[in-house]
Design a protein around this motif. Sequence first.
Motif, PDB file in Angstrom:
ATOM      1  N   ASP A   1      57.890  61.224  32.627  1.00  0.00           N
ATOM      2  CA  ASP A   1      56.664  61.417  33.408  1.00  0.00           C
ATOM      3  C   ASP A   1      55.563  60.529  32.829  1.00  0.00           C
ATOM      4  OD1 ASP A   1      57.889  63.217  35.152  1.00  0.00           O
ATOM      5  OD2 ASP A   1      57.446  64.910  33.858  1.00  0.00           O
ATOM      6  N   GLY A   2      54.465  61.101  32.369  1.00  0.00           N
ATOM      7  CA  GLY A   2      53.370  60.302  31.829  1.00  0.00           C
ATOM      8  C   GLY A   2      53.473  60.033  30.338  1.00  0.00           C
ATOM      9  N   LEU A   3      54.510  60.570  29.688  1.00  0.00           N
ATOM     10  CA  LEU A   3      54.676  60.424  28.242  1.00  0.00           C
ATOM     11  C   LEU A   3      55.409  59.132  27.919  1.00  0.00           C
ATOM     12  CD1 LEU A   3      54.543  61.829  25.398  1.00  0.00           C
ATOM     13  CD2 LEU A   3      56.895  62.540  25.876  1.00  0.00           C
ATOM     14  N   ARG A   4      54.878  58.385  26.972  1.00  0.00           N
ATOM     15  CA  ARG A   4      55.527  57.169  26.496  1.00  0.00           C
ATOM     16  C   ARG A   4      55.434  57.171  24.977  1.00  0.00           C
ATOM     17  NH1 ARG A   4      56.076  54.796  31.262  1.00  0.00           N
ATOM     18  NH2 ARG A   4      56.732  52.680  31.004  1.00  0.00           N
ATOM     19  N   LEU A   5      56.581  57.228  24.319  1.00  0.00           N
ATOM     20  CA  LEU A   5      56.620  57.235  22.859  1.00  0.00           C
ATOM     21  C   LEU A   5      57.426  56.051  22.355  1.00  0.00           C
ATOM     22  CD1 LEU A   5      57.490  60.995  22.196  1.00  0.00           C
ATOM     23  CD2 LEU A   5      55.242  59.917  21.984  1.00  0.00           C
ATOM     24  N   THR A   6      56.937  55.418  21.302  1.00  0.00           N
ATOM     25  CA  THR A   6      57.736  54.387  20.647  1.00  0.00           C
ATOM     26  C   THR A   6      58.820  55.090  19.833  1.00  0.00           C
ATOM     27  OG1 THR A   6      56.396  54.357  18.635  1.00  0.00           O
ATOM     28  CG2 THR A   6      55.716  52.871  20.435  1.00  0.00           C
ATOM     29  N   PHE A   7      59.795  54.328  19.385  1.00  0.00           N
ATOM     30  CA  PHE A   7      60.821  54.911  18.526  1.00  0.00           C
ATOM     31  C   PHE A   7      60.178  55.506  17.280  1.00  0.00           C
ATOM     32  CE2 PHE A   7      63.657  52.395  21.131  1.00  0.00           C
ATOM     33  CZ  PHE A   7      64.768  53.208  21.233  1.00  0.00           C
ATOM     34  N   ARG A   8      59.192  54.828  16.724  1.00  0.00           N
ATOM     35  CA  ARG A   8      58.509  55.324  15.521  1.00  0.00           C
ATOM     36  C   ARG A   8      57.829  56.665  15.805  1.00  0.00           C
ATOM     37  NH1 ARG A   8      57.124  51.038  14.141  1.00  0.00           N
ATOM     38  NH2 ARG A   8      58.035  50.514  12.379  1.00  0.00           N
TER      39      ARG A   8
END
Length: 104
Positions: free
Chosen positions: A38-45
Amino acid sequence: MTITANEPAPTADLPLSIPAMLSRAVIRFGDLEGMVEDGLRLTFRQLVELIDRAAAALIASGVEAGDRVGIWAPYVQEWAVIALATHTCGAVVVTLNTRFKGDE
């Protein structure tokens, strides 16, 4: 593809555990997107930081290696984080069907 006795298997450099795989992902792809929902975007870190915090919380609540942790939730980012945190603790994920009712 034929592998001789002197050649390493094609998967020889793969991590041997989920926590090792996560560590490798941070090293290789740290600032790239590791989870998008959805609106969440996280890097691998960022993802691994969440997983590590969740693992610390599980350990603080008494979860130990070899324990079984039941997860009763729809498959959303929180599910993925707690499942990976459970593996990080050395515990086993037991998935529970979200359609089950309390008495089941």
